[in-house]
Design an enzyme around this catalytic site. Structure first.
Site, mmCIF file in Angstrom:
data_model
loop_
_atom_site.group_PDB
_atom_site.id
_atom_site.type_symbol
_atom_site.label_atom_id
_atom_site.label_comp_id
_atom_site.label_asym_id
_atom_site.label_seq_id
_atom_site.Cartn_x
_atom_site.Cartn_y
_atom_site.Cartn_z
ATOM 1 N N HIS A 86 0.822 -1.215 0.000
ATOM 2 C CA HIS A 86 0.000 0.000 0.000
ATOM 3 C C HIS A 86 0.852 1.260 0.000
ATOM 4 C CE1 HIS A 86 0.304 0.744 4.468
ATOM 5 N NE2 HIS A 86 0.427 -0.571 4.522
ATOM 6 N N ASP A 88 -0.561 4.273 0.732
ATOM 7 C CA ASP A 88 -1.101 5.256 1.681
ATOM 8 C C ASP A 88 -0.415 5.098 3.035
ATOM 9 O OD1 ASP A 88 -2.463 2.762 2.107
ATOM 10 O OD2 ASP A 88 -4.061 3.815 3.188
ATOM 11 N N ASP A 119 6.034 1.341 6.900
ATOM 12 C CA ASP A 119 4.629 0.963 6.633
ATOM 13 C C ASP A 119 4.019 1.904 5.612
ATOM 14 O OD1 ASP A 119 2.109 -0.132 6.888
ATOM 15 O OD2 ASP A 119 1.703 0.713 8.858
ATOM 16 N N GLU A 153 -5.279 1.031 2.441
ATOM 17 C CA GLU A 153 -5.055 -0.013 3.451
ATOM 18 C C GLU A 153 -5.226 0.534 4.854
ATOM 19 O OE1 GLU A 153 -3.331 -2.887 6.138
ATOM 20 O OE2 GLU A 153 -2.716 -0.805 5.905
ATOM 21 N N ASP A 180 4.922 -6.157 4.459
ATOM 22 C CA ASP A 180 4.179 -5.118 5.191
ATOM 23 C C ASP A 180 4.074 -5.493 6.664
ATOM 24 O OD1 ASP A 180 2.674 -2.824 5.617
ATOM 25 O OD2 ASP A 180 0.783 -3.751 5.020
ATOM 26 N N HIS A 213 -24.822 22.568 33.954
ATOM 27 C CA HIS A 213 -24.135 22.986 35.180
ATOM 28 C C HIS A 213 -24.157 21.785 36.137
ATOM 29 C CE1 HIS A 213 -23.228 25.004 38.900
ATOM 30 N NE2 HIS A 213 -22.998 26.145 38.249
ATOM 31 N N THR A 315 -16.981 23.111 35.856
ATOM 32 C CA THR A 315 -17.983 22.229 36.462
ATOM 33 C C THR A 315 -19.115 22.002 35.471
ATOM 34 O OG1 THR A 315 -18.819 24.236 37.536
ATOM 35 C CG2 THR A 315 -17.494 22.738 38.880
ATOM 36 N N ARG A 328 -9.329 -7.244 18.055
ATOM 37 C CA ARG A 328 -8.475 -8.038 17.164
ATOM 38 C C ARG A 328 -8.948 -9.474 17.265
ATOM 39 N NH1 ARG A 328 -5.093 -4.883 13.670
ATOM 40 N NH2 ARG A 328 -4.969 -2.914 14.808
ATOM 41 N N SER A 399 -3.200 -6.512 11.330
ATOM 42 C CA SER A 399 -4.176 -7.012 10.351
ATOM 43 C C SER A 399 -3.873 -6.490 8.957
ATOM 44 C CB SER A 399 -5.591 -6.555 10.739
ATOM 45 O OG SER A 399 -5.864 -6.854 12.087
ATOM 46 N N HIS A 427 2.718 3.834 12.630
ATOM 47 C CA HIS A 427 1.518 4.546 13.112
ATOM 48 C C HIS A 427 1.850 5.551 14.221
ATOM 49 C CE1 HIS A 427 -1.571 1.330 11.591
ATOM 50 N NE2 HIS A 427 -0.527 1.429 10.796
HETATM 51 N N1 BES Z 1 1.278 -3.111 8.024
HETATM 52 C C1 BES Z 1 0.142 -3.082 8.885
HETATM 53 C C2 BES Z 1 -0.301 -4.463 9.312
HETATM 54 C C3 BES Z 1 0.602 -5.163 10.298
HETATM 55 C C4 BES Z 1 0.976 -4.543 11.467
HETATM 56 C C5 BES Z 1 1.014 -6.438 10.033
HETATM 57 C C6 BES Z 1 1.788 -5.190 12.368
HETATM 58 C C7 BES Z 1 1.804 -7.097 10.939
HETATM 59 C C8 BES Z 1 2.200 -6.467 12.102
HETATM 60 C C9 BES Z 1 -1.019 -2.391 8.191
HETATM 61 O O1 BES Z 1 -0.613 -1.257 7.450
HETATM 62 C C10 BES Z 1 -2.014 -1.914 9.195
HETATM 63 O O2 BES Z 1 -1.693 -1.017 9.931
HETATM 64 N N2 BES Z 1 -3.206 -2.497 9.180
HETATM 65 C C11 BES Z 1 -4.289 -2.014 9.986
HETATM 66 C C12 BES Z 1 -5.559 -2.534 9.373
HETATM 67 C C13 BES Z 1 -6.795 -1.834 9.825
HETATM 68 C C14 BES Z 1 -6.794 -0.376 9.436
HETATM 69 C C15 BES Z 1 -7.995 -2.525 9.229
HETATM 70 C C16 BES Z 1 -4.137 -2.505 11.413
HETATM 71 O O3 BES Z 1 -3.614 -3.604 11.663
HETATM 72 O O4 BES Z 1 -4.514 -1.744 12.314
HETATM 73 MN MN MN Z 2 1.008 -1.644 6.323
HETATM 74 MN MN MN Z 3 -0.352 0.404 8.890
#
Ligand code: BES
Ligand code: MN
Ligand code: MN
Length: 459
Positions: A86, A88, A119, A153, A180, A213, A315, A328, A399, A427
């Protein structure tokens, strides 16, 4: 292969300069104000595929961000790789925590710092450079490759399942290759054979029509912030077990052999805790940390919003409270079924003193494969040749929803060969990619195409 590897070794500085240009594009899919940058990044990706010698390169529009496609299908009788990644990236806030600006890639101590470095732009760029080395040195690739890079993604690949169903012929392949994910540890190249799934929600609670209040009205009405805390507190018990009825029904229990495999992996729990800065680790009773992260489902609060959070005091009884939560999931949980169970339980535990509404965001299926198949073994050989060390097999807690779609819709297995590191800050502020892993990864990818090409004919 030697001339190809020599070529790669001579190009290291150029690779880093080009990668910096790729990382300079703020392709944040979550933020509408970056829509132009996302488009520009798709075009940059397509131009790059043309530069490295791929054919039939084009942007394919979706109802969301465009998909970038390119192929090289000149290896008669050899298998075909579908390479997925990906372009993005995640938002960058909190910006003030970045040591260098997120879109001005900076090399420090052999690591390149920028949003998207690990990533996933750095990892897909590694494959682009391996493809380029073959095509520039030999004029051909040892196997067929279709490159398929999406731009949604990080926001749940919303339009990708439909896209894959509509473009089955163009995506036909023998194996999907994805880079990834992180390696288990620095110096421990890894092949990932399992990912968790996900189900993501927003919970909104409304009490009164307006903030009140807290002296005049406190005691007469429920406080949505407090109710939200009470509702969330009922999602898990003290041993970390999720209390949603039916939640564990489809969880595949860990086999004793797999638990033993986990135990054999080089994982230092003390170091892990220290690196996270956690006072103490916490998770479901009866499972090790790796088991908790890789093979057990979770319920997490991703964000909370309510009431007065400015400086000083005020308040007030807030009119509303909001939480973002996600679960998850592991094989064989189904995100749709889990979503229904969660909403039913939420309705049951939320008192009548507030109005409850739930928004369903993205879902993704969990994924797992066996690793004694010939594609994974080919990747293991390539990694050993590139990194000088055989890979370990691990699962991951993150994921990538499309992996199970590839399996279900195209009936194509995936090989996850990631070269990130656990401390890559994906992230988070100061995302980085280790350049030694990147360069070894280019070489391993170049070998991977050769190893897959040797698998003699479409499988
Ligand atoms: N590259 C990650 C997925 C990942 C993270 C694989 C850590 C293995 C270990 C991917 O870009 C990602 O962040 N996926 C999201 C998916 C969600 C937005 C549906 C995630 O895992 O939060
Ligand atoms: Mn990724
Ligand atoms: Mn990611």
């Amino acid at each position: 292969m030697d001339p190809i590897i020599d070529f790669i070794n001579l190009q290291r500085d150029r690779y880093v300069e080009e990668l910096k240009a790729y990382l300079a594009i703020p392709s944040i899919s979550a933020l509408p104000q970056h829509a132009g940058d996302v488009k520009r990044c798709a075009e940059w990706t397509a131009d790059e595929l043309r530069r490295i010698g791929m054919q039939n390169v084009r942007l394919i529009e979706t109802p969301g961000n465009p998909v970038v496609y390119g192929d090289w299908l000149g290896a008669a009788n050899a298998p075909t790789i579908l390479f997925y990644g990906h372009y993005d990236v995640q938002p960058v806030d909190p910006l003030d925590k970045w040591i260098s600006p997120p879109f001005e890639a900076t090399v420090r101590d052999g690591e390149i710092y920028a949003r998207g470095s690990a990533d996933d732009k750095g990892q897909i760029f590694m494959h682009f450079k391996a493809i380029e080395a073959h095509l520039k040195q030999n004029g051909s690739l040892p196997c067929n490759i279709r490159v398929f890079i999406e731009g949604e993604e990080e926001v749940g690949s919303t339009h990708l399942d439909a896209f894959i169903r509509d473009h089955k012929a163009e995506l036909a392949a023998d194996v999907v290759v994805i880079s990834d994910s992180p390696m288990l540890e620095r110096g421990v190249p890894s092949i990932c054979y399992g990912l968790r799934g996900i189900a993501y929600f927003q919970i909104d609670l409304k009490g009164t029509d307006s903030d009140l209040h807290s002296g005049s009205f406190g005691g007469a009405v429920a406080n949505p912030a407090f109710v939200l805390a009470q509702v969330l507190a009922q999602m898990k018990d003290r041993s970390g077990r999720i209390k949603i009825p039916g939640f564990y029904d489809d969880v595949r229990e860990l086999r004793p052999e797999e638990r033993e495999q986990f135990r054999q992996l080089p994982f230092n729990e003390k170091k892990y805790r220290k690196e996270l800065g956690a006072p103490k680790l916490f998770g479901e009773t009866g499972y090790t940390t790796l088991e908790r992260v890789w093979a057990r489902p979770t319920f997490e609060v991703n964000g909370l919003l309510s009431g007065f959070t400015g400086e000083g005091s005020k308040t007030v009884i807030p009119a509303t409270a909001m939480a973002k939560v996600s679960m998850r999931l592991v094989p064989d949980q189904d995100p749709g079924k889990i979503a229904d169970q969660f909403e039913a339980y939420l309705k049951k535990v939320a008192p009548k003193t507030v109005e409850l509404s739930v928004i369903r965001f993205q879902t993704g299926q969990p994924w797992m494969t066996d690793f004694d198949n010939r594609h994974v073994q080919a990747a293991a050989r390539a990694i050993e040749r590139g990194f000088g060390k055989a890979p370990v097999f691990n699962r991951e807690g993150g994921s990538i929803p499309v992996v199970s779609t590839f399996q279900q819709e195209l009936n194509v297995p995936s090989v996850l060969f990631g070269i990130g590191l656990p401390d890559e800050n994906a992230h988070a502020p100061n995302e980085k990619l280790d350049l030694t892993n990147f360069h070894n990864g280019v070489i391993a990818s170049a070998y991977l195409y050769e190893e897959i090409g040797r698998l003699n004919g479409p499988s």
